[in-house]
Design an enzyme around this catalytic site. Structure first.
Site, PDB file in Angstrom:
ATOM      1  CD  GLN A 129      -1.038   2.263   2.223  1.00  0.00           C
ATOM      2  OE1 GLN A 129      -0.791   1.900   2.790  1.00  0.00           O
ATOM      3  NE2 GLN A 129      -1.216   3.642   1.676  1.00  0.00           N
ATOM      4  CE  LYS A 253      -7.673   0.936   3.360  1.00  0.00           C
ATOM      5  NZ  LYS A 253      -7.449   2.288   4.266  1.00  0.00           N
ATOM      6  CG  HIS A 277      -8.030   6.433   6.336  1.00  0.00           C
ATOM      7  ND1 HIS A 277      -7.372   6.017   5.417  1.00  0.00           N
ATOM      8  CD2 HIS A 277      -7.571   6.631   7.274  1.00  0.00           C
ATOM      9  CE1 HIS A 277      -6.572   5.893   5.689  1.00  0.00           C
ATOM     10  NE2 HIS A 277      -5.691   6.197   6.923  1.00  0.00           N
ATOM     11  NE  ARG A 280      -6.787   5.270  11.461  1.00  0.00           N
ATOM     12  CZ  ARG A 280      -6.089   5.553  13.118  1.00  0.00           C
ATOM     13  NH1 ARG A 280      -7.153   5.259  14.074  1.00  0.00           N
ATOM     14  NH2 ARG A 280      -4.793   5.856  13.146  1.00  0.00           N
ATOM     15  NE  ARG A 312     -14.285  -2.025  15.365  1.00  0.00           N
ATOM     16  CZ  ARG A 312     -13.990  -1.692  14.517  1.00  0.00           C
ATOM     17  NH1 ARG A 312     -13.804  -2.286  13.582  1.00  0.00           N
ATOM     18  NH2 ARG A 312     -12.692  -0.328  14.338  1.00  0.00           N
TER      19      ARG A 312
HETATM   20  C1  LIG Z   1      -3.078   2.399  13.846  1.00  0.00           C
HETATM   21  C2  LIG Z   1      -4.329   2.794  12.049  1.00  0.00           C
HETATM   22  C3  LIG Z   1      -2.971   2.830  10.897  1.00  0.00           C
HETATM   23  C4  LIG Z   1      -3.917   3.098   9.180  1.00  0.00           C
HETATM   24  N1  LIG Z   1      -2.729   3.478   8.465  1.00  0.00           N
HETATM   25  C5  LIG Z   1      -3.103   3.494   7.062  1.00  0.00           C
HETATM   26  C6  LIG Z   1      -2.081   2.910   6.809  1.00  0.00           C
HETATM   27  O1  LIG Z   1      -1.257   3.210   6.271  1.00  0.00           O
HETATM   28  N2  LIG Z   1      -2.816   3.284   5.273  1.00  0.00           N
HETATM   29  C7  LIG Z   1      -4.204   3.410   4.385  1.00  0.00           C
HETATM   30  O2  LIG Z   1      -4.231   2.933   3.931  1.00  0.00           O
HETATM   31  N3  LIG Z   1      -4.864   2.855   5.576  1.00  0.00           N
HETATM   32  C8  LIG Z   1      -5.019   3.110   6.992  1.00  0.00           C
HETATM   33  N4  LIG Z   1      -5.147   3.135   7.869  1.00  0.00           N
HETATM   34  C9  LIG Z   1      -7.247   2.502   8.034  1.00  0.00           C
HETATM   35  C10 LIG Z   1      -6.854   1.410   7.865  1.00  0.00           C
HETATM   36  O3  LIG Z   1      -6.281   0.601   6.095  1.00  0.00           O
HETATM   37  C11 LIG Z   1      -8.673   0.846   7.293  1.00  0.00           C
HETATM   38  O4  LIG Z   1      -9.020   2.035   6.348  1.00  0.00           O
HETATM   39  C12 LIG Z   1      -9.789   1.676   9.169  1.00  0.00           C
HETATM   40  O5  LIG Z   1      -8.955   0.894   9.636  1.00  0.00           O
HETATM   41  C13 LIG Z   1     -10.792   0.086   8.732  1.00  0.00           C
HETATM   42  O6  LIG Z   1     -11.707   0.255   9.773  1.00  0.00           O
HETATM   43  P1  LIG Z   1     -11.482  -0.295  10.654  1.00  0.00           P
HETATM   44  O7  LIG Z   1     -10.211  -0.419  11.242  1.00  0.00           O
HETATM   45  O8  LIG Z   1     -12.940  -0.246  11.397  1.00  0.00           O
HETATM   46  O9  LIG Z   1     -11.740  -1.647  10.424  1.00  0.00           O
HETATM   47  C14 LIG Z   1      -4.976   2.994   9.804  1.00  0.00           C
HETATM   48  C15 LIG Z   1      -5.834   2.513  10.225  1.00  0.00           C
HETATM   49  C16 LIG Z   1      -5.422   2.382  11.665  1.00  0.00           C
HETATM   50  C17 LIG Z   1      -6.591   1.982  12.530  1.00  0.00           C
END
Ligand SMILES: Cc1cc2nc3c(=O)[nH]c(=O)nc-3n(C[C@H](O)[C@H](O)[C@H](O)COP(=O)(O)O)c2cc1C
Length: 380
Positions: A129, A253, A277, A280, A312
């Site tokens: 990624q 993505k 995301h 986030r 979940r």
């Molecule tokens: C701690 C953390 C770090 C993440 N880092 C990335 C990343 O480096 N690249 C990315 O595309 N998504 C990143 N994400 C997003 C995840 O790929 C994903 O889209 C998201 O966690 C999905 O939601 P969920 O945690 O509810 O399953 C991150 C998420 C978390 C929780």
């Protein structure tokens, strides 16, 4: 004992106890008032599935064909930066889990292991990624590294033009590289096991930006990774260049708008990854699952779609598949599992989700995940 863990919330509670608050909040937290993150989960919970009866469902098949391969399960591990903050060794555990269960492991460019190490551990199950930072050349050098290493699948994440404001991180003083002030010191002092194991393993770094590569060393303190730098240069033009250079499968993505999805398909992507995301990024983003039927309709039945954000449990995986996803990813649950019980936690989580998906199929009168359809979802 891993049989203490019966749902994702059990892992979350345990990891909250075991991790310094700085780390737990980084994993668990989200953008703004965290409403998008909360709504992802709640909206999935509210979706209803219609049970069907009198089908012989003694044997149920969870294998899933996706991107010209057969996977052991219909779900995998979302890309996450700095997973070893959840517990030292998390990246290694995820790689072993991906091999053992034959599921994809998305390796973030911000991972705590190098892309070479992850590929060696997870082989063809590892997907790379990419984030595009201020330097497009650096991005293309990572793409070349991934291609030379043997990666066949590249994910370009496009929903982080800039890292969002995450209030918990701001309050806790979460920074990369870490700054240890008094409040962080007190937080660490309350979690000696995490601290000792982390010191023994070495404080996690964003290993893809190594000291070995002088091109990455534009900031010695951060070993080249600048979390807050703009990632806003990634545009349609970049996508076109990337498509021309990357010979393998290309996944985009962080897509929520059907118009974007259509254009990305036209630009030659092999799959689209619907995600907000995990809430986030944009605090006011819609629950990701509400976009799934719209994007499926815009792209037609056969275009490969991945979904994450808010999954979940196994029923949520089944719902996303029934609503048009071909594959489902989970993020935070894997880090909660590792934080709670290290590798055994990760394996237990997969076992739990597998059982839940299988039981849900039985209730729906399905013998295989390939049979899931939108008409299994009903209005509540
Ligand atoms: C701690 C953390 C770090 C993440 N880092 C990335 C990343 O480096 N690249 C990315 O595309 N998504 C990143 N994400 C997003 C995840 O790929 C994903 O889209 C998201 O966690 C999905 O939601 P969920 O945690 O509810 O399953 C991150 C998420 C978390 C929780």
């Amino acid at each position: 004992m891993s049989n203490r863990f019966h749902c994702v919330e059990d892992f979350r509670t345990e990891s909250k106890n075991r991790l310094p608050r700085l780390m737990f909040d980084f994993i668990d937290g989200a953008a703004g008032n965290e409403y998008a993150s909360y709504k992802n989960i709640e909206t999935l919970d509210q979706i209803r599935l219609l049970p069907r009866v009198l089908v012989n469902v003694t044997h149920r098949n969870l294998k899933k064909r996706f991107l010209e391969r057969e996977w052991g399960l219909p779900f995998g591990i979302a890309p996450m930066g700095m997973c070893d903050l959840a517990w030292p060794g998390t990246d290694k555990s995820l790689a072993r889990a991906s091999l053992q269960h034959n599921i994809p492991l998305c390796h973030s460019i911000a991972a705590s292991s190098s892309l070479e190490d992850t590929y060696e551990r997870a082989r063809g199950n590892a997907w790379f990624q990419l984030y595009v930072g201020a330097s497009l050349e650096k991005a293309f050098s990572h793409v070349k590294r991934a291609q030379d290493t043997g990666y066949e699948v590249l994910i370009l994440t496009v929903d982080v033009p800039q890292v969002a404001q995450r209030i918990r991180d701001l309050r806790n003083g979460f920074k990369v590289p870490f700054r240890i002030g008094l409040s962080q010191f007190l937080d660490f002092a309350k979690h000696p096991n995490w601290v000792i194991e982390t010191l023994i393993a070495g404080v996690p770094k964003t290993a893809n930006y190594s000291e070995k590569n002088p091109a990455d060393l534009d900031s010695a303190a951060s070993n080249g990774f600048i979390r807050d730098e703009t990632r806003g240069k990634v545009d349609w033009n970049f996508l076109q260049q990337l498509r021309e250079r990357w010979m393998g499968k290309l996944i985009i993505k962080g897509v929520l708008a059907p118009q974007d999805a259509v254009r990305i398909k036209q630009a030659g992507a092999d799959a689209i990854y619907i995600s907000n995301h995990g809430g986030r990024q944009l605090g006011s983003a819609p629950p990701a699952v509400t976009r799934l039927p719209l994007i499926r309709e815009a792209l037609g039945n056969n275009f490969p779609l991945i979904f994450d954000s808010g999954i979940r449990n196994g029923e949520a995986i089944v719902k996303a598949l029934a609503m048009g996803a071909d594959f489902v990813m989970l993020g935070r649950p894997f880090l909660f599992a590792s934080g709670a019980y290290k590798e055994r936690g990760v394996m237990r989580l997969i076992e739990l989700l597998t059982d839940e998906v299988s039981l849900t199929l039985a209730q729906l009168g399905c013998k295989s995940v390939e049979e899931l359809e939108p008409n299994m979802i009903i209005e509540n």
